[in-house]
Design a protein around this motif. Structure first.
Motif, mmCIF file in Angstrom:
data_model
loop_
_atom_site.group_PDB
_atom_site.id
_atom_site.type_symbol
_atom_site.label_atom_id
_atom_site.label_comp_id
_atom_site.label_asym_id
_atom_site.label_seq_id
_atom_site.Cartn_x
_atom_site.Cartn_y
_atom_site.Cartn_z
ATOM 1 N N ALA A 57 -17.028 -22.546 21.885
ATOM 2 C CA ALA A 57 -17.248 -23.007 20.515
ATOM 3 C C ALA A 57 -18.394 -23.994 20.346
ATOM 4 O O ALA A 57 -18.628 -24.453 19.231
ATOM 5 C CB ALA A 57 -15.966 -23.645 19.980
ATOM 6 N N THR A 58 -19.109 -24.339 21.414
ATOM 7 C CA THR A 58 -20.141 -25.376 21.276
ATOM 8 C C THR A 58 -21.551 -24.811 21.242
ATOM 9 O O THR A 58 -22.515 -25.579 21.164
ATOM 10 C CB THR A 58 -20.041 -26.387 22.429
ATOM 11 O OG1 THR A 58 -20.166 -25.697 23.686
ATOM 12 C CG2 THR A 58 -18.721 -27.143 22.377
ATOM 13 N N ALA A 59 -21.704 -23.510 21.293
ATOM 14 C CA ALA A 59 -23.047 -22.921 21.291
ATOM 15 C C ALA A 59 -22.993 -21.507 20.730
ATOM 16 O O ALA A 59 -21.932 -20.874 20.689
ATOM 17 C CB ALA A 59 -23.621 -22.883 22.722
ATOM 18 N N GLY A 60 -24.156 -21.027 20.297
ATOM 19 C CA GLY A 60 -24.308 -19.632 19.902
ATOM 20 C C GLY A 60 -23.368 -19.195 18.803
ATOM 21 O O GLY A 60 -23.092 -19.929 17.842
ATOM 22 N N LEU A 61 -22.847 -17.989 18.934
ATOM 23 C CA LEU A 61 -21.955 -17.449 17.917
ATOM 24 C C LEU A 61 -20.681 -18.278 17.775
ATOM 25 O O LEU A 61 -20.143 -18.411 16.678
ATOM 26 C CB LEU A 61 -21.596 -15.997 18.247
ATOM 27 C CG LEU A 61 -22.703 -14.958 18.098
ATOM 28 C CD1 LEU A 61 -22.185 -13.579 18.501
ATOM 29 C CD2 LEU A 61 -23.247 -14.920 16.682
ATOM 30 N N GLY A 62 -20.194 -18.824 18.885
ATOM 31 C CA GLY A 62 -18.980 -19.628 18.813
ATOM 32 C C GLY A 62 -19.135 -20.832 17.911
ATOM 33 O O GLY A 62 -18.241 -21.148 17.111
ATOM 34 N N LEU A 63 -20.264 -21.510 18.004
ATOM 35 C CA LEU A 63 -20.533 -22.661 17.147
ATOM 36 C C LEU A 63 -20.649 -22.223 15.683
ATOM 37 O O LEU A 63 -20.143 -22.891 14.783
ATOM 38 C CB LEU A 63 -21.810 -23.355 17.595
ATOM 39 C CG LEU A 63 -22.217 -24.622 16.843
ATOM 40 C CD1 LEU A 63 -21.124 -25.680 16.909
ATOM 41 C CD2 LEU A 63 -23.534 -25.165 17.394
ATOM 42 N N GLU A 64 -21.297 -21.087 15.458
ATOM 43 C CA GLU A 64 -21.413 -20.570 14.092
ATOM 44 C C GLU A 64 -20.048 -20.178 13.541
ATOM 45 O O GLU A 64 -19.747 -20.443 12.365
ATOM 46 C CB GLU A 64 -22.366 -19.376 14.068
ATOM 47 C CG GLU A 64 -22.631 -18.817 12.685
ATOM 48 C CD GLU A 64 -23.331 -19.786 11.741
ATOM 49 O OE1 GLU A 64 -23.096 -19.696 10.524
ATOM 50 O OE2 GLU A 64 -24.115 -20.627 12.220
ATOM 51 N N PHE A 65 -19.196 -19.566 14.367
ATOM 52 C CA PHE A 65 -17.827 -19.266 13.930
ATOM 53 C C PHE A 65 -17.107 -20.546 13.521
ATOM 54 O O PHE A 65 -16.417 -20.591 12.491
ATOM 55 C CB PHE A 65 -17.040 -18.566 15.040
ATOM 56 C CG PHE A 65 -17.171 -17.079 15.058
ATOM 57 C CD1 PHE A 65 -16.663 -16.308 14.033
ATOM 58 C CD2 PHE A 65 -17.801 -16.437 16.123
ATOM 59 C CE1 PHE A 65 -16.778 -14.923 14.046
ATOM 60 C CE2 PHE A 65 -17.928 -15.059 16.145
ATOM 61 C CZ PHE A 65 -17.415 -14.293 15.112
ATOM 62 N N ALA A 66 -17.244 -21.585 14.332
ATOM 63 C CA ALA A 66 -16.558 -22.842 14.045
ATOM 64 C C ALA A 66 -16.986 -23.403 12.683
ATOM 65 O O ALA A 66 -16.140 -23.791 11.864
ATOM 66 C CB ALA A 66 -16.832 -23.852 15.154
ATOM 67 N N TRP A 67 -18.276 -23.428 12.426
ATOM 68 C CA TRP A 67 -18.765 -23.977 11.167
ATOM 69 C C TRP A 67 -18.364 -23.120 9.971
ATOM 70 O O TRP A 67 -17.949 -23.651 8.926
ATOM 71 C CB TRP A 67 -20.286 -24.149 11.213
ATOM 72 C CG TRP A 67 -20.707 -25.413 11.881
ATOM 73 C CD1 TRP A 67 -21.274 -25.564 13.113
ATOM 74 C CD2 TRP A 67 -20.574 -26.737 11.348
ATOM 75 N NE1 TRP A 67 -21.500 -26.888 13.390
ATOM 76 C CE2 TRP A 67 -21.080 -27.634 12.316
ATOM 77 C CE3 TRP A 67 -20.083 -27.261 10.154
ATOM 78 C CZ2 TRP A 67 -21.110 -29.013 12.124
ATOM 79 C CZ3 TRP A 67 -20.099 -28.642 9.961
ATOM 80 C CH2 TRP A 67 -20.608 -29.497 10.940
ATOM 81 N N GLN A 68 -18.474 -21.805 10.095
ATOM 82 C CA GLN A 68 -18.104 -20.964 8.948
ATOM 83 C C GLN A 68 -16.611 -21.028 8.667
ATOM 84 O O GLN A 68 -16.187 -21.031 7.501
ATOM 85 C CB GLN A 68 -18.562 -19.523 9.182
ATOM 86 C CG GLN A 68 -20.073 -19.348 9.109
ATOM 87 C CD GLN A 68 -20.505 -17.915 8.863
ATOM 88 O OE1 GLN A 68 -19.765 -17.101 8.324
ATOM 89 N NE2 GLN A 68 -21.732 -17.598 9.251
ATOM 90 N N LEU A 69 -15.798 -21.083 9.696
ATOM 91 C CA LEU A 69 -14.356 -21.171 9.488
ATOM 92 C C LEU A 69 -13.981 -22.529 8.890
ATOM 93 O O LEU A 69 -13.114 -22.620 8.012
ATOM 94 C CB LEU A 69 -13.618 -20.942 10.806
ATOM 95 C CG LEU A 69 -13.638 -19.491 11.292
ATOM 96 C CD1 LEU A 69 -13.220 -19.409 12.758
ATOM 97 C CD2 LEU A 69 -12.710 -18.631 10.436
ATOM 98 N N ALA A 70 -14.642 -23.583 9.350
ATOM 99 C CA ALA A 70 -14.383 -24.911 8.786
ATOM 100 C C ALA A 70 -14.797 -24.964 7.317
ATOM 101 O O ALA A 70 -14.091 -25.543 6.473
ATOM 102 C CB ALA A 70 -15.135 -25.975 9.584
ATOM 103 N N THR A 71 -15.926 -24.346 6.991
ATOM 104 C CA THR A 71 -16.391 -24.315 5.605
ATOM 105 C C THR A 71 -15.392 -23.574 4.712
ATOM 106 O O THR A 71 -15.229 -23.901 3.530
ATOM 107 C CB THR A 71 -17.774 -23.641 5.529
ATOM 108 O OG1 THR A 71 -18.698 -24.383 6.331
ATOM 109 C CG2 THR A 71 -18.289 -23.584 4.107
ATOM 110 N N ALA A 72 -14.710 -22.587 5.309
ATOM 111 C CA ALA A 72 -13.678 -21.842 4.572
ATOM 112 C C ALA A 72 -12.321 -22.544 4.594
ATOM 113 O O ALA A 72 -11.313 -21.955 4.217
ATOM 114 C CB ALA A 72 -13.550 -20.433 5.149
ATOM 115 N N ARG A 73 -12.318 -23.804 5.078
ATOM 116 C CA ARG A 73 -11.144 -24.672 5.060
ATOM 117 C C ARG A 73 -10.085 -24.329 6.086
ATOM 118 O O ARG A 73 -8.897 -24.640 5.920
ATOM 119 C CB ARG A 73 -10.500 -24.725 3.653
ATOM 120 C CG ARG A 73 -11.459 -25.059 2.525
ATOM 121 C CD ARG A 73 -12.143 -26.392 2.722
ATOM 122 N NE ARG A 73 -11.204 -27.488 2.821
ATOM 123 C CZ ARG A 73 -11.490 -28.700 3.320
ATOM 124 N NH1 ARG A 73 -12.690 -28.932 3.805
ATOM 125 N NH2 ARG A 73 -10.568 -29.643 3.369
#
Length: 256
Positions: A9-25
């Protein structure tokens, strides 16, 4: 909106997944090897998105670490004080071996299999148990268009993930739990740089952007799509790879 667990979750697609999921609450459980970087990412997301974020350091090539993550995934959340159950598992962790198998380091090859195959199987098994008990949930396994090629250990691992996820989707039909496999093409992240793989020969038109890939994958999860291949050009490339004679696919080789 529920809790999602993301590996790598700290790089690449994993980091992007984390941010998009957080943005979706979504609240998050983030898994990665680098504890300092993991804590930094978790703090940034908490501050920016205002969601709950658990940092769970783990090396998914280490059985005891995988077992700790599996134990978190197995939580049903029906006892007072339990953490919230995970409603979405994103098995994203992986890496390119960047070597030939025959004269390469066997430990690297085995670690790749542990991270990209064994851990995916173990974590998926832990997650589906509690998801089925609750009658809802989703698993998203990250594979690659490379799964259809003859590109060594990485391609073989992704081929396993693709087929495994399809089989899991069949088993889960009608349970309220879904399984989706993401099969992107070349994506602009630090993935290749971290592996020391030069991608200078890949034309600009072949590259996808990580936000688009992740948004496409999450949209497909919501729709219950089993195989998610972002972009028309990679859908076409996948279709071609499926119909070409395997001798032709082998002749194409794999990137270095």
């Amino acid at each position: 909106m529920g809790t999602a667990l993301v590996t790598g979750a700290t790089a690449g697609l994993g980091l992007e997944f984390a941010w998009q999921l957080a943005t979706a609450r979504h609240d998050l459980v983030l898994v990665a090897r680098d504890t300092d970087r993991l804590e930094q990412v978790a703090a940034q997301i908490r501050a920016a998105a205002g969601v709950g974020v658990e940092a769970l350091p783990a090396d998914l090539s280490v059985p005891d670490d995988v077992a700790r993550v599996a134990a978190r995934l197995a939580v049903v959340g029906d006892q007072p004080g339990d953490p919230r159950p995970v409603g979405l598992l994103v098995n994203n962790a992986g890496f390119a071996t960047a070597q030939h198998f025959v004269d390469g380091d066997l430990d690297v090859e085995l670690r790749a299999v542990d991270v990209m195959v064994r851990a995916v199987v173990e974590l998926s098994h832990a997650a589906v148990g509690q998801m089925q008990a609750r009658g809802r949930g989703a698993i998203l396994n990250v594979a690659s268009v490379a799964a259809l090629t003859a590109g060594g250990t990485y391609a073989a691992a992704k081929a396993y993930v693709r087929t495994f996820t399809e089989g899991l989707a069949v088993e889960l039909a009608g349970t309220g739990v879904t399984a989706t496999v993401l099969c992107p093409g070349f994506t602009r992240t630090e993935f290749h740089q971290r592996a020391g793989v030069s991608m200078s020969s890949v034309p600009d038109a072949a590259w996808l952007d990580a936000p688009f890939v992740v948004a496409s994958a999450l949209a497909d999860v919501r729709r219950g799509i089993v195989i998610s291949t972002p972009s028309g050009r990679y859908k076409a490339a996948s279709a071609l790879l499926r119909v070409l004679p395997r001798s032709a696919v082998r002749a194409i080789g794999h990137y270095r």
